[in-house]
Scaffold this motif. Sequence first.
Motif, mmCIF file in Angstrom:
data_model
loop_
_atom_site.group_PDB
_atom_site.id
_atom_site.type_symbol
_atom_site.label_atom_id
_atom_site.label_comp_id
_atom_site.label_asym_id
_atom_site.label_seq_id
_atom_site.Cartn_x
_atom_site.Cartn_y
_atom_site.Cartn_z
ATOM 1 N N UNK A 1 0.843 -1.208 0.000
ATOM 2 C CA UNK A 1 0.000 0.000 0.000
ATOM 3 C C UNK A 1 0.875 1.254 0.000
ATOM 4 N N UNK A 2 1.916 1.222 0.831
ATOM 5 C CA UNK A 2 2.772 2.410 0.939
ATOM 6 C C UNK A 2 3.561 2.635 -0.349
ATOM 7 N N UNK A 3 4.072 1.554 -0.935
ATOM 8 C CA UNK A 3 4.816 1.706 -2.193
ATOM 9 C C UNK A 3 3.880 2.223 -3.283
ATOM 10 N N UNK A 4 2.663 1.671 -3.270
ATOM 11 C CA UNK A 4 1.669 2.082 -4.265
ATOM 12 C C UNK A 4 1.350 3.581 -4.117
ATOM 13 N N UNK B 1 6.871 -2.319 -10.426
ATOM 14 C CA UNK B 1 6.859 -3.766 -10.631
ATOM 15 C C UNK B 1 8.110 -4.393 -10.015
ATOM 16 N N UNK B 2 9.242 -3.736 -10.225
ATOM 17 C CA UNK B 2 10.497 -4.255 -9.690
ATOM 18 C C UNK B 2 10.465 -4.291 -8.152
ATOM 19 N N UNK C 1 7.817 -4.334 -6.173
ATOM 20 C CA UNK C 1 6.846 -5.318 -5.695
ATOM 21 C C UNK C 1 7.435 -6.717 -5.767
ATOM 22 N N UNK C 2 8.181 -6.954 -6.837
ATOM 23 C CA UNK C 2 8.821 -8.254 -7.018
ATOM 24 C C UNK C 2 9.772 -8.543 -5.865
ATOM 25 N N UNK C 3 10.593 -7.534 -5.529
ATOM 26 C CA UNK C 3 11.552 -7.726 -4.435
ATOM 27 C C UNK C 3 10.816 -7.996 -3.126
ATOM 28 N N UNK C 4 9.741 -7.200 -2.878
ATOM 29 C CA UNK C 4 8.975 -7.413 -1.649
ATOM 30 C C UNK C 4 8.394 -8.816 -1.624
ATOM 31 N N UNK C 5 7.872 -9.267 -2.773
ATOM 32 C CA UNK C 5 7.294 -10.609 -2.837
ATOM 33 C C UNK C 5 8.355 -11.659 -2.498
ATOM 34 N N UNK C 6 9.557 -11.480 -3.044
ATOM 35 C CA UNK C 6 10.638 -12.431 -2.755
ATOM 36 C C UNK C 6 10.955 -12.429 -1.261
#
Lengths: 324, 127
Positions: free
Chosen positions: A87-90, B28-29, B31-36
Amino acid sequence: MNSTVTTDTKEAVWGGGNKPLNASYGKLMMWFFLVSDAITFSGFIASYGFSRFKFIETWPIADEVFTHVPFFHGNYPMYYVAFMTFVLIMSSVTMVLAVDAGHKMQKNKVIWYMFATILGGAVFVGSQAWEWDTFIKGSHGAIETKGGRILQFVKADTGERASLADFAQTIPSERHEHENKNGLWFFSEGTLPSFTVNEVTRGFKANPNILIRTETITEDGEKTLLNREESLDKLKNAKYVVEGANLIHNEYGSRLFADFFFFITGFHGFHVFSGVLINIIIFFNVILGTYERRGHYEMVEKVGLYWHFVDLVWVFVFTFFYLV
Amino acid sequence: MAHEHKLEIFRGLLKFKSNITKIWGVLIFLSLITAVEVALGIAKPKALTSSYFIGMKVINWIFIILTLVKAYYIAWDFMHLRDEKSSLRRTIIWTPIFLVLYLVFILLFEADYIYNIFKDGFVKWNF
């Protein structure tokens, strides 16, 4: 030194109006603030690391502390924090989009992107409030010993955590309440835990399926599980029943963990909160056309810097409180 | 600065057409890192939690490095440090990095020392 410098260049260098860093005064001051704030946060996180290294063998395991997701029951470590991070990144992304639209003087786009940013910030602060609430209320309850260590309970057959209510007995007893009129400095009594130490101890003795888990971390990175005899022996030192966490007691383990959690996420949450407020002010300024008249949207950019910084700090808090 | 954007990330490996597509690409990059990170945090692979590198679990090294990568892209692309003058960028980045490394070094060493005092000392504190 060359003494034959022409007055022309002198004027260009020292005459004022020069921008060696190619950034405006306001933006530079924002960066000044952010650098000093970054050092403040680093100080907090470094002192968290200090306390953690000091008690490295007994520090709570974050996966076992933050296991809740709103509206769902069960054990879901990390998912909710991951959601908060997203949410924060978004909201950071919508902020950059607002800044970008500001550069192109697209007022309506700035308004909508700022609105989305504020919304994201509000969701984040709300989530953090919920996280605090769950942490303060606690999940299973524990016993604190004379030495201030925490003893948690586990069901022997399934290996799941046992709540105090699962096994504690209710022993009817009279309790004489201390009152304000009888004491000079006494104002009121704090909230009492649902069970007394006696009730928990008796219930534990009556239920052979319950074992005690201590704070000490084994080599496999898990908390030490005692057998029945050790558990009974350990329980002799029981002093308090602890439910939830506050600055003095913490059912999840080291109280310093709770202290740092409240302090650092609180300080960060306060930053997010004030960020939302500043965003709202700028949002209305955009609607009123202040920046349209001014001819540039640099103010949005400056608030944007602050907002991204808050996101940046969260990235570190997330790592050091929830992951590592 | 204001109206020019450098649109290349990963040292020029990826070049975006406009600033907006770059922002989404960075999202996107990240979010990908956070997902990992989250996946590793939940799975906790044995190979990574039981092996050590300079006194710290490999998994923790991975977390910290991924965090720094995230921080880099937030600062460079969201806070558009990439578009600033290098003198400004270096002032902002290296001052805290120097101070923080120094502080972390002192505090963690001291904490480890206290840990050993607790462990090997004659005072019983875990009861």
